[in-house]
Every structure is written in structure tokens, then in C-alpha cells.
Design an enzyme around this catalytic site. Structure first.
Site, mmCIF file in Angstrom:
data_model
loop_
_atom_site.group_PDB
_atom_site.id
_atom_site.type_symbol
_atom_site.label_atom_id
_atom_site.label_comp_id
_atom_site.label_asym_id
_atom_site.label_seq_id
_atom_site.Cartn_x
_atom_site.Cartn_y
_atom_site.Cartn_z
ATOM 1 N N ASP A 30 0.851 -1.196 0.000
ATOM 2 C CA ASP A 30 0.000 0.000 0.000
ATOM 3 C C ASP A 30 0.887 1.248 0.000
ATOM 4 O O ASP A 30 1.907 1.308 0.689
ATOM 5 C CB ASP A 30 -0.905 -0.012 1.239
ATOM 6 C CG ASP A 30 -2.031 1.003 1.136
ATOM 7 O OD1 ASP A 30 -3.198 0.584 1.017
ATOM 8 O OD2 ASP A 30 -1.744 2.226 1.170
ATOM 9 N N ASN A 87 -13.000 -2.763 2.268
ATOM 10 C CA ASN A 87 -13.895 -1.611 2.421
ATOM 11 C C ASN A 87 -14.842 -1.547 1.223
ATOM 12 O O ASN A 87 -14.433 -1.831 0.093
ATOM 13 C CB ASN A 87 -13.073 -0.323 2.507
ATOM 14 C CG ASN A 87 -12.146 -0.300 3.718
ATOM 15 O OD1 ASN A 87 -12.515 -0.776 4.794
ATOM 16 N ND2 ASN A 87 -10.946 0.216 3.545
ATOM 17 N N GLY A 93 -15.402 3.284 3.695
ATOM 18 C CA GLY A 93 -14.027 3.760 3.611
ATOM 19 C C GLY A 93 -13.312 3.408 2.326
ATOM 20 O O GLY A 93 -12.085 3.510 2.254
ATOM 21 N N GLN A 94 -14.050 3.011 1.306
ATOM 22 C CA GLN A 94 -13.398 2.652 0.034
ATOM 23 C C GLN A 94 -13.018 3.919 -0.730
ATOM 24 O O GLN A 94 -13.836 4.828 -0.888
ATOM 25 C CB GLN A 94 -14.336 1.787 -0.817
ATOM 26 C CG GLN A 94 -13.660 1.270 -2.084
ATOM 27 C CD GLN A 94 -14.507 0.278 -2.853
ATOM 28 O OE1 GLN A 94 -15.673 0.038 -2.519
ATOM 29 N NE2 GLN A 94 -13.928 -0.318 -3.883
ATOM 30 N N SER A 95 -11.782 3.971 -1.180
ATOM 31 C CA SER A 95 -11.327 5.131 -1.963
ATOM 32 C C SER A 95 -10.885 4.736 -3.367
ATOM 33 O O SER A 95 -10.877 5.582 -4.258
ATOM 34 C CB SER A 95 -10.191 5.857 -1.239
ATOM 35 O OG SER A 95 -9.095 4.990 -1.043
ATOM 36 N N HIS A 100 -10.300 -4.817 -3.562
ATOM 37 C CA HIS A 100 -8.998 -5.144 -2.976
ATOM 38 C C HIS A 100 -9.161 -5.542 -1.525
ATOM 39 O O HIS A 100 -10.050 -5.051 -0.816
ATOM 40 C CB HIS A 100 -8.014 -3.970 -3.094
ATOM 41 C CG HIS A 100 -8.538 -2.677 -2.564
ATOM 42 N ND1 HIS A 100 -9.425 -1.881 -3.275
ATOM 43 C CD2 HIS A 100 -8.320 -2.031 -1.392
ATOM 44 C CE1 HIS A 100 -9.712 -0.798 -2.564
ATOM 45 N NE2 HIS A 100 -9.063 -0.868 -1.412
ATOM 46 N N LEU A 101 -8.278 -6.425 -1.108
ATOM 47 C CA LEU A 101 -8.206 -6.894 0.279
ATOM 48 C C LEU A 101 -6.966 -6.286 0.914
ATOM 49 O O LEU A 101 -5.866 -6.398 0.353
ATOM 50 C CB LEU A 101 -8.102 -8.425 0.277
ATOM 51 C CG LEU A 101 -7.984 -9.121 1.626
ATOM 52 C CD1 LEU A 101 -9.321 -9.110 2.360
ATOM 53 C CD2 LEU A 101 -7.512 -10.561 1.435
ATOM 54 N N HIS A 102 -7.137 -5.624 2.060
ATOM 55 C CA HIS A 102 -5.989 -5.131 2.819
ATOM 56 C C HIS A 102 -5.479 -6.245 3.737
ATOM 57 O O HIS A 102 -6.285 -6.879 4.446
ATOM 58 C CB HIS A 102 -6.393 -3.959 3.727
ATOM 59 C CG HIS A 102 -6.844 -2.724 3.014
ATOM 60 N ND1 HIS A 102 -6.037 -1.622 2.825
ATOM 61 C CD2 HIS A 102 -8.036 -2.404 2.449
ATOM 62 C CE1 HIS A 102 -6.710 -0.671 2.196
ATOM 63 N NE2 HIS A 102 -7.931 -1.119 1.952
HETATM 64 P P1 DGP Z 1 -9.481 1.723 0.259
HETATM 65 O O1 DGP Z 1 -9.579 2.974 1.082
HETATM 66 O O2 DGP Z 1 -9.979 0.489 1.000
HETATM 67 O O3 DGP Z 1 -10.122 1.890 -1.099
HETATM 68 O O4 DGP Z 1 -7.935 1.470 0.036
HETATM 69 C C1 DGP Z 1 -7.230 1.997 -1.034
HETATM 70 C C2 DGP Z 1 -5.780 1.930 -0.665
HETATM 71 O O5 DGP Z 1 -5.028 2.082 -1.863
HETATM 72 C C3 DGP Z 1 -5.297 3.028 0.271
HETATM 73 O O6 DGP Z 1 -4.832 2.447 1.480
HETATM 74 C C4 DGP Z 1 -4.160 3.710 -0.458
HETATM 75 C C5 DGP Z 1 -3.843 2.762 -1.575
HETATM 76 N N1 DGP Z 1 -3.436 3.380 -2.825
HETATM 77 C C6 DGP Z 1 -4.062 4.384 -3.482
HETATM 78 N N2 DGP Z 1 -3.428 4.662 -4.624
HETATM 79 C C7 DGP Z 1 -2.375 3.805 -4.699
HETATM 80 C C8 DGP Z 1 -1.340 3.604 -5.644
HETATM 81 O O7 DGP Z 1 -1.246 4.259 -6.675
HETATM 82 N N3 DGP Z 1 -0.434 2.635 -5.371
HETATM 83 C C9 DGP Z 1 -0.498 1.884 -4.242
HETATM 84 N N4 DGP Z 1 0.447 0.958 -4.061
HETATM 85 N N5 DGP Z 1 -1.468 2.041 -3.316
HETATM 86 C C10 DGP Z 1 -2.386 2.998 -3.547
#
Ligand code: DGP
Length: 114
Positions: A30, A87, A93-95, A100-102
Site C-alpha cells: 500500500d 472496504n 471507507g473505500q477510496s 482489494h483486500l488489505h
Molecule cells: P481503500 O480505502 O480500501 O479503497 O484502500 C485503497 C488503498 O489504496 C489506500 O490504502 C491507499 C492505496 N493506494 C491508493 N493509490 C495507490 C497507488 O497508486 N499505489 C499503491 N500501491 N497504493 C495505492
């Protein structure tokens, strides 16, 4: 999906610290880690969100979790414990709108997450 950042990572169009790849899933660090271990595990097939899984794609969820479990073991956090999070939509909290799975670990997690 042309404007999807994770599709671009999967296609190799933008860089990421990739830790695992197979024909179905990709795992990478991340960009904004919330824990000493913070990986994202994504299906190569684009789905906007977890609620879009249906009978034809539900197996992907198991593959994401199995990959998270294996990476947790390989990274040495399986015994101490870890958190797997998906999320969904804005209140969830999804952005990034590519399923995707954290995988979070390497420190104690708090509950409720806030
Ligand atoms: P969520 O909030 O659950 O949608 O998580 C999205 C995650 O993605 C957030 O923790 C930050 C990460 N993220 C956003 N843009 C990028 C990127 O360009 N590269 C990587 N490796 N992670 C990213």
C-alpha cells in the site's frame, strides 16, 4: 478499466512494490501504509467493489483471502496476528474502486477501527 489505478498497476503501466503475482491475483505494498505490514491483494479481473461479487465471481474472494493468509505466513505475522479488510463504498471507507483486500499486521490492531 482505463481510468482504474489498480488496473494500471496490474498492466505494469504505473509502478508498485509487487510481492506476489499469479494468473488471478496481484499483491503489492500500500502506498500509504497503516501498519508495518500493509499489502493490497487485488484480483486481476476488474470489479468495482466487493458487493459486485456474484455467483460467477465469488471464488475470487476466497483466492484473495488465501493469498493474504499465505503472505501473512511468509512475512512472519501469522502467529502474532493480522487483519484482512475489504472496504465497500464511501461509508465503508473505500477510496479506490477496484476490489482489494488489505492485509495489515506487525502491530496490535484496535477494535472498533473508528
Ligand atoms: P481503500 O480505502 O480500501 O479503497 O484502500 C485503497 C488503498 O489504496 C489506500 O490504502 C491507499 C492505496 N493506494 C491508493 N493509490 C495507490 C497507488 O497508486 N499505489 C499503491 N500501491 N497504493 C495505492
Amino acid at each position: 478499466m482505463p481510468d482504474c489505478i489498480f488496473c494500471k498497476i496490474i498492466a505494469g503501466q504505473i509502478p508498485a512494490k509487487i510481492v506476489y503475482e499469479d494468473p488471478v491475483v496481484l499483491a503489492f505494498h500500500d502506498l500509504q501504509p497503516q501498519a508495518p505490514v500493509h499489502l493490497l491483494i487485488v484480483p486481476k479481473q476488474h470489479l468495482d467493489r466487493v458487493s459486485d461479487l456474484d455467483e460467477t465471481t465469488a471464488l475470487l474472494a476466497g483466492q484473495l483471502v488465501a493469498t493474504g493468509n499465505r503472505l501473512a505466513r511468509e512475512l512472519g505475522i501469522a502467529q502474532s496476528g493480522y487483519r484482512l479488510v475489504i472496504n465497500c463504498n464511501s461509508d465503508g471507507g473505500q477510496s479506490v474502486y477496484h476490489l482489494h483486500l488489505h492485509l495489515l499486521g506487525g502491530r496490535p490492531m484496535h477494535w472498533p477501527p473508528g
